[in-house]
Design a protein around this motif. Structure first.
Motif, PDB file in Angstrom:
ATOM      1  N   VAL A  83       0.530 -41.712  10.258  1.00 43.01           N
ATOM      2  CA  VAL A  83       1.671 -40.825  10.436  1.00 43.01           C
ATOM      3  C   VAL A  83       2.973 -41.619  10.612  1.00 43.01           C
ATOM      4  O   VAL A  83       3.083 -42.444  11.511  1.00 43.01           O
ATOM      5  N   LYS A  84       3.935 -41.373   9.710  1.00 39.29           N
ATOM      6  CA  LYS A  84       5.204 -42.109   9.766  1.00 39.29           C
ATOM      7  C   LYS A  84       6.153 -41.479  10.767  1.00 39.29           C
ATOM      8  O   LYS A  84       6.924 -42.168  11.408  1.00 39.29           O
ATOM      9  N   ASN A  85       6.071 -40.170  10.869  1.00 38.33           N
ATOM     10  CA  ASN A  85       6.969 -39.478  11.789  1.00 38.33           C
ATOM     11  C   ASN A  85       6.210 -38.286  12.369  1.00 38.33           C
ATOM     12  O   ASN A  85       5.781 -37.398  11.627  1.00 38.33           O
ATOM     13  N   ILE A  86       6.066 -38.301  13.673  1.00 39.90           N
ATOM     14  CA  ILE A  86       5.224 -37.291  14.318  1.00 39.90           C
ATOM     15  C   ILE A  86       5.759 -35.878  14.103  1.00 39.90           C
ATOM     16  O   ILE A  86       5.003 -34.906  14.109  1.00 39.90           O
ATOM     17  N   ASN A  87       7.066 -35.780  13.839  1.00 41.29           N
ATOM     18  CA  ASN A  87       7.636 -34.444  13.587  1.00 41.29           C
ATOM     19  C   ASN A  87       7.131 -33.832  12.282  1.00 41.29           C
ATOM     20  O   ASN A  87       7.189 -32.619  12.103  1.00 41.29           O
ATOM     21  N   PHE A  88       6.619 -34.691  11.371  1.00 38.82           N
ATOM     22  CA  PHE A  88       6.104 -34.158  10.106  1.00 38.82           C
ATOM     23  C   PHE A  88       4.738 -33.489  10.283  1.00 38.82           C
ATOM     24  O   PHE A  88       4.245 -32.844   9.366  1.00 38.82           O
ATOM     25  N   ILE A  89       4.106 -33.672  11.453  1.00 40.27           N
ATOM     26  CA  ILE A  89       2.770 -33.072  11.613  1.00 40.27           C
ATOM     27  C   ILE A  89       2.764 -31.990  12.707  1.00 40.27           C
ATOM     28  O   ILE A  89       1.723 -31.648  13.238  1.00 40.27           O
ATOM     29  N   THR A  90       3.946 -31.474  13.016  1.00 36.16           N
ATOM     30  CA  THR A  90       4.061 -30.434  14.050  1.00 36.16           C
ATOM     31  C   THR A  90       3.089 -29.276  13.815  1.00 36.16           C
ATOM     32  O   THR A  90       2.381 -28.837  14.719  1.00 36.16           O
ATOM     33  N   HIS A  91       3.039 -28.805  12.554  1.00 34.26           N
ATOM     34  CA  HIS A  91       2.157 -27.650  12.245  1.00 34.26           C
ATOM     35  C   HIS A  91       0.687 -27.997  12.488  1.00 34.26           C
ATOM     36  O   HIS A  91      -0.102 -27.140  12.872  1.00 34.26           O
ATOM     37  N   ILE A  92       0.329 -29.265  12.279  1.00 34.85           N
ATOM     38  CA  ILE A  92      -1.069 -29.690  12.480  1.00 34.85           C
ATOM     39  C   ILE A  92      -1.372 -29.711  13.984  1.00 34.85           C
ATOM     40  O   ILE A  92      -2.408 -29.225  14.438  1.00 34.85           O
ATOM     41  N   LEU A  93      -0.443 -30.244  14.754  1.00 32.30           N
ATOM     42  CA  LEU A  93      -0.651 -30.331  16.212  1.00 32.30           C
ATOM     43  C   LEU A  93      -0.663 -28.942  16.842  1.00 32.30           C
ATOM     44  O   LEU A  93      -1.414 -28.690  17.779  1.00 32.30           O
ATOM     45  N   GLU A  94       0.157 -28.050  16.313  1.00 31.63           N
ATOM     46  CA  GLU A  94       0.159 -26.659  16.807  1.00 31.63           C
ATOM     47  C   GLU A  94      -1.229 -26.050  16.649  1.00 31.63           C
ATOM     48  O   GLU A  94      -1.761 -25.412  17.553  1.00 31.63           O
ATOM     49  N   CYS A  95      -1.808 -26.279  15.482  1.00 30.62           N
ATOM     50  CA  CYS A  95      -3.144 -25.739  15.201  1.00 30.62           C
ATOM     51  C   CYS A  95      -4.171 -26.369  16.151  1.00 30.62           C
ATOM     52  O   CYS A  95      -5.003 -25.666  16.733  1.00 30.62           O
ATOM     53  N   MET A  96      -4.093 -27.682  16.337  1.00 32.69           N
ATOM     54  CA  MET A  96      -5.068 -28.357  17.212  1.00 32.69           C
ATOM     55  C   MET A  96      -4.965 -27.857  18.650  1.00 32.69           C
ATOM     56  O   MET A  96      -5.965 -27.677  19.339  1.00 32.69           O
ATOM     57  N   GLU A  97      -3.727 -27.653  19.091  1.00 33.83           N
ATOM     58  CA  GLU A  97      -3.536 -27.141  20.450  1.00 33.83           C
ATOM     59  C   GLU A  97      -4.174 -25.754  20.583  1.00 33.83           C
ATOM     60  O   GLU A  97      -4.875 -25.462  21.551  1.00 33.83           O
ATOM     61  N   LYS A  98      -3.962 -24.943  19.547  1.00 32.06           N
ATOM     62  CA  LYS A  98      -4.464 -23.559  19.565  1.00 32.06           C
ATOM     63  C   LYS A  98      -5.996 -23.527  19.613  1.00 32.06           C
ATOM     64  O   LYS A  98      -6.593 -22.752  20.370  1.00 32.06           O
ATOM     65  N   ILE A  99      -6.654 -24.396  18.842  1.00 35.02           N
ATOM     66  CA  ILE A  99      -8.128 -24.334  18.774  1.00 35.02           C
ATOM     67  C   ILE A  99      -8.796 -25.255  19.802  1.00 35.02           C
ATOM     68  O   ILE A  99     -10.014 -25.299  19.888  1.00 35.02           O
ATOM     69  N   GLY A 100      -8.003 -26.011  20.556  1.00 37.90           N
ATOM     70  CA  GLY A 100      -8.577 -26.885  21.597  1.00 37.90           C
ATOM     71  C   GLY A 100      -9.204 -28.154  21.047  1.00 37.90           C
ATOM     72  O   GLY A 100     -10.102 -28.740  21.653  1.00 37.90           O
ATOM     73  N   MET A 101      -8.706 -28.602  19.884  1.00 40.79           N
ATOM     74  CA  MET A 101      -9.266 -29.808  19.256  1.00 40.79           C
ATOM     75  C   MET A 101      -8.547 -31.050  19.782  1.00 40.79           C
ATOM     76  O   MET A 101      -7.317 -31.138  19.677  1.00 40.79           O
ATOM     77  N   PRO A 102      -9.281 -32.023  20.323  1.00 40.54           N
ATOM     78  CA  PRO A 102      -8.617 -33.191  20.893  1.00 40.54           C
ATOM     79  C   PRO A 102      -7.898 -34.077  19.863  1.00 40.54           C
ATOM     80  O   PRO A 102      -8.377 -34.245  18.739  1.00 40.54           O
ATOM     81  N   LEU A 103      -6.773 -34.602  20.294  1.00 38.14           N
ATOM     82  CA  LEU A 103      -6.004 -35.568  19.503  1.00 38.14           C
ATOM     83  C   LEU A 103      -6.217 -36.950  20.127  1.00 38.14           C
ATOM     84  O   LEU A 103      -5.919 -37.149  21.311  1.00 38.14           O
TER      85      LEU A 103
END
Ligand code: NCD
Ligand code: ZN
Length: 349
Positions: A117-137
């Motif tokens: 990941v070059k810029n964490i802001n580019f994966i906001t939608h992915i992190l939103e989904c992970m937070e919602k489903i409880g998937m660890p980062l």
């Protein structure tokens, strides 16, 4: 369990941070993890990274097919995050229990991370989904700006990237992998959150940066995050000895061929699977903290990942154990951490 113990039985541990590689290397190294651990969280940074579900399924099959039949072993797969990771795919993989987590490698932070990941802001939608489903980062927590001193990259990452990330996604489950500094220990302790944990490696507990430069430069001790000052090493030791449930076992065993360790650009990584558990018990004993060995090795990780602790046990005995000198791979070899040295603890057979 008392500190004069000559024999300790604990629930069979899980290694929550393992690099198994692929092909010939995978076939040769996997049994060392299988011997000591029931499950392992498998890192996805292959030369061709595990960026989707179908790659993860076939890699998991190759792992299972490579394991020695004597060992019952369960690989817990992770997905390598890129800018084009599809959230729905993470969701399906996580709900089907193929993915246990996804790994964030800042681009150019470590081995095979350039597609990261070059810029964490580019994966906001992915992190939103992970937070919602409880998937660890799972995070390789180092800033990659080459102007930041290599010894400061972890601490700067916490301030510049992790803290804003946690503010934005307060319920995202995060493991700060292979922490090496006082700043990380304090950050995890201070927040005392069920959403934040950290793994600690045996080599960061046993060594500090002086060891890398003793009797000449020691390329086999080069890993990322790089070994830090003795002072940080002591803080890591105190963190595990405190019994704090936010810290758990992740060895970061990372085999590299000799030709790649001893090279103009030597690769980062320490292959510690043949001795990792024995190193941990040695340090817990030294810290008079054997009573916390089981929770660090076998309970805190599964609790964080929301999986049951193992039913099997293993017994460690106070008996000299000589670490093998090398593993041959074709015409090359892999040299393990502490090769040829003797530890005071071994696995009861
Ligand atoms: C790891 C590797 O070789 O894959 N290297 C390392 O020094 N730890 C990658 C990583 O975990 O950073
Ligand atoms: Zn790693």
């Amino acid at each position: 369990m008392t500190e004069t113990k000559k024999r300790i039985t604990i629930i069979k541990p899980d290694d929550c941070h393992v690099h198994l590689r692929d092909s010939e290397i995978l076939k040769k190294v996997i049994k060392y993890t299988g011997k000591f651990y029931k499950r392992a969280v498998i890192m996805p940074n292959l030369d061709d990274p595990i960026t989707n579900l179908s790659k993860a399924i076939s890699y998991r099959d190759r792992i299972l097919n490579s394991m020695h039949p004597n060992y019952i072993f369960q690989p817990l797969m992770t997905c390598y995050l890129t800018h084009s990771t599809i959230p729905k795919e993470l969701e399906i993989g996580f709900s089907k229990k193929i993915f246990i987590a996804a790994k964030l490698y800042p681009s150019y932070s470590t081995t095979n991370s350039k597609e990261g990941v070059k810029n964490i802001n580019f994966i906001t939608h992915i992190l939103e989904c992970m937070e919602k489903i409880g998937m660890p980062l799972l995070i390789h927590g180092e800033e990659t700006d080459q102007n930041i001193d290599i010894y400061d990259r972890e601490a700067v990452f916490i301030e510049n990237t992790l803290e804003p990330l946690r503010k934005k996604f307060p319920k995202l489950k995060i493991v700060l992998e292979h922490i090496t500094t006082k700043e990380s220990v304090e950050y995890v302790k201070k927040h005392n959150s069920k959403y934040l944990s950290a793994t600690i490696t045996p080599h960061h507990l046993i060594l500090n940066r002086n060891h890398m430069f003793s009797k000449g430069i020691q390329p086999y001790l080069y890993c990322l995050p790089i070994l830090k000052k003795n002072f940080h090493q002591q803080v890591l030791r105190e963190a595990i000895a405190s019994g704090d449930k936010h810290f758990f076992l992740g060895s970061d065993t990372a085999p590299h061929l000799h030709k790649n360790k001893i090279n103009f650009f030597g690769h980062a990584g320490i292959f510690n699977a043949p001795s990792s558990l024995l190193c941990y018990v040695t340090i817990f004993e030294k810290m008079n903290a054997l009573k916390h060995l089981q929770s660090f090795c076998s309970e805190n990780g599964p609790k964080f990942y929301n999986i049951p602790v193992n039913q099997e046990t293993i017994t460690l005995v106070k008996k000299p154990y000589k670490i093998l000198k090398k593993i041959s791979i074709g015409k090359d070899m892999i040299i393990p951490f502490l090769a040829g040295k003797t530890l005071n603890w071994s696995l009861e057979t």
